[in-house]
Design an enzyme around this catalytic site. Structure first.
Site, PDB file in Angstrom:
ATOM      1  N   CYS A  84      34.465  37.899  40.845  1.00 53.20           N
ATOM      2  CA  CYS A  84      33.492  36.860  40.522  1.00 53.20           C
ATOM      3  C   CYS A  84      33.039  36.111  41.771  1.00 53.20           C
ATOM      4  CB  CYS A  84      34.083  35.871  39.522  1.00 53.20           C
ATOM      5  SG  CYS A  84      34.523  36.599  37.932  1.00 53.20           S
ATOM      6  N   ASP A  85      34.003  35.633  42.542  1.00 51.48           N
ATOM      7  CA  ASP A  85      33.692  34.701  43.628  1.00 51.48           C
ATOM      8  C   ASP A  85      33.585  35.351  45.000  1.00 51.48           C
ATOM      9  OD1 ASP A  85      33.798  32.706  41.705  1.00 51.48           O
ATOM     10  OD2 ASP A  85      35.933  32.353  42.014  1.00 51.48           O
ATOM     11  N   CYS A 106      39.641  34.981  41.152  1.00 50.75           N
ATOM     12  CA  CYS A 106      38.916  36.188  40.736  1.00 50.75           C
ATOM     13  C   CYS A 106      38.057  36.699  41.885  1.00 50.75           C
ATOM     14  CB  CYS A 106      38.055  35.904  39.511  1.00 50.75           C
ATOM     15  SG  CYS A 106      37.137  37.353  38.934  1.00 50.75           S
TER      16      CYS A 106
END
Length: 515
Positions: A343-344, A340
């Site tokens: 997200c990361d 992701c």
């Protein structure tokens, strides 16, 4: 720092404050501290029940949220809680001021009964869709129990600490200094983990004894559409899922939903969940379905020896990111291997990363990461990228992005965390080595159907085979969305398939009654 629109929205929420609240700020030195001070000053100016004071905290910059004349709440934000964490900030304000957190009485009692010090720290990113659930849950536990504290640490601002603690994915939670949990989780799951019980939410006896007309397995767009259509037919409808939201929660912007210019994935699923509430659909959340037994009724087995029963079942379990299947991928998951970018991605600021996959998902990930990372290399197995032309054109304008075609990834390497990637140049059969700090895998999806075994017919890709009404080969079992053999995997198509399966189930129920 706060836009006029955000100030207006926040002002409305601040009218709900019950008791005065104080921010205790340790800004430290530097631009981050100045920005945190400016953020809190702007917020405090919107209500006479908010004040800012200075103090000494573990991290600089960070701040606590406490009652002005009461005990500390235990809630700390290390960083500026904007983006997806702005909601966490607002909820913490309201709950500290006196608004009771929304949860069952049983869950509240379990939290209040915890009788040992629990000091949680959650590394999050402001672009992460999964982080707020964890942050908000641990904040609620802190508000309810003085022995519990929680600090949200913004990974982008505290990148050096994240690296020193070997954190390459969010959310990652530490308990009393030790890594404790990683990934999405519900409040019930976290409470169970905290008290040493299996991370599965209880299912009431009444829920297990209920015979539903339609039981939908899954929590994405197909499941949501099926539930709305079934409930509007007057059917007793329930949705069972490990979490509600599905793949859209990992999608920042959706621009191809007909009639809607732009909507964020999380916002879309919140709207669908609101519709389920409107139509009195029962949501059985925090559950993992392990098997089903077709028949009249259909029996659905859950983790923990729980069961549900329904006259018809619609499987809408969606799909998950497909893995490359090379040495190092599993070993370095959450240690440099990620799926992701939203997200990361912030954890890879000024680092070199690789994106495996040259389709729309891969190129979109590369475009996003190019604004964060020092350098991005896109690896495409085929001879040319397969992403839409408009995305490829955008990619070509980015100076810090390289593309390697005919690239077959052979290994992901590292020492505790990712340090490199090996691939074969299939054009000249030469082995190549990339020195990278992270690898984002974007090679499509694989259906979440392994749990079915031989219960329903699936094709060679593991996709459930359905007919034009969404029916499977199993009695009273239907399916919809990305877990099926539909030609294309799109949100709008999944929604249509969910509606089709609901209508198919309704027709089957009508025929059962007629018989």
């Amino acid at each position: 720092m706060l836009t006029d629109i955000l100030k207006q929205q926040l002002s409305q929420y601040l009218t709900l404050l019950v008791k005065p609240v104080v921010f205790t700020l340790d800004a430290g030195a530097g631009q981050n501290g100045e920005q945190t001070h400016a953020f809190l000053t702007e917020v405090a100016a919107l209500s006479d029940k908010l004040t800012v004071q200075t103090g000494h905290l573990k991290r600089q910059p960070s701040f606590t949220i406490d009652l002005a004349d009461g005990e500390p709440s235990g809630i700390t934000f290390a960083g500026i809680p904007l983006g997806h964490e702005f909601e966490s900030f607002v909820l913490a304000l309201l709950q500290v001021s006196g608004h009771a957190p929304k949860m069952s009485a049983e869950l509240r009692q379990r939290i209040e009964a915890i009788d040992e010090p629990l000091h949680f720290e959650t590394f999050a990113s402001l672009s992460c869709h999964n982080c707020p659930d964890v942050v908000q849950a641990l904040n609620m536990m802190s508000v309810l129990n003085p022995k519990i504290t929680h600090t949200m640490i913004e990974g982008g601002m505290y990148q050096a600490e994240a690296e020193s603690r070997n954190i390459m994915a969010v959310p990652t939670v530490f308990l009393n200094g030790q890594e404790w949990h990683s990934g999405r989780a519900t409040l019930a799951e976290l409470v169970n983990l905290a008290v040493g019980q299996p991370a599965v939410a209880p299912v009431s006896t009444a829920t297990q004894e209920q015979l539903y007309d339609v039981l939908i397995i899954g929590g994405g767009p197909a499941a949501g559409a099926a539930a709305v259509y079934a409930a509007r037919k007057g059917l007793a409808t329930a949705v069972v899922a490990d979490h509600f939201g599905g793949q859209p929660l990992e999608t920042v912007g959706i621009e191809n939903l007909i009639g809607t210019d732009y909507v964020e994935g999380e916002q879309l699923m919140q709207q669908i969940q609101a519709q389920l509430t409107k139509y009195h659909v029962t949501l059985i959340d925090g559950q993992t379905v392990t098997a089903l037994q077709p028949g009249s009724p259909v029996t659905v087995m859950l983790t923990g020896d729980n069961q549900l029963r329904a006259k018809t079942v619609i499987i809408a379990t969606g799909a998950q990111w497909r893995q490359v299947g090379v040495p190092g991928e599993t070993e370095f998951q959450n240690r440099g291997v990620a799926y992701c970018p939203h997200c990361d991605g912030p954890l890879y600021r000024d680092k070199a990363v690789a994106v495996i996959g040259g389709g729309n998902s891969g190129v979109e990930a590369a475009i996003d990461l190019a604004g964060i990372a020092k350098h991005v290399t896109v690896l495409e197995f085929g001879a040319t990228l397969s992403a839409d032309a408009v995305l490829q054109q955008k990619l070509k304008t980015l100076a810090n992005v390289d593309v390697a075609t005919s690239a077959k990834t052979t290994a992901i390497t590292g020492d505790g965390r990712v340090t490199g990637l090996q691939y074969l140049n299939q054009a000249d059969q030469t082995a190549q080595q990339l020195n990278v700090d992270g690898v984002f895998v974007q090679i499509g999806l694989t259906p979440n159907t392994n749990w079915l075994g031989d219960t329903v017919a699936r094709n060679q890709h593991g996709e459930i085979i359905v007919d034009r009404s969404g029916a499977t080969n199993a009695t009273n079992v239907f399916a919809a969305g990305d877990c099926t053999d539909s030609a294309y995997k799109q949100i709008v198509i999944a929604m249509g398939a969910g509606a089709t399966a609901a209508l198919g189930a309704f027709d089957a129920l009508v025929r059962q009654t007629a018989d």
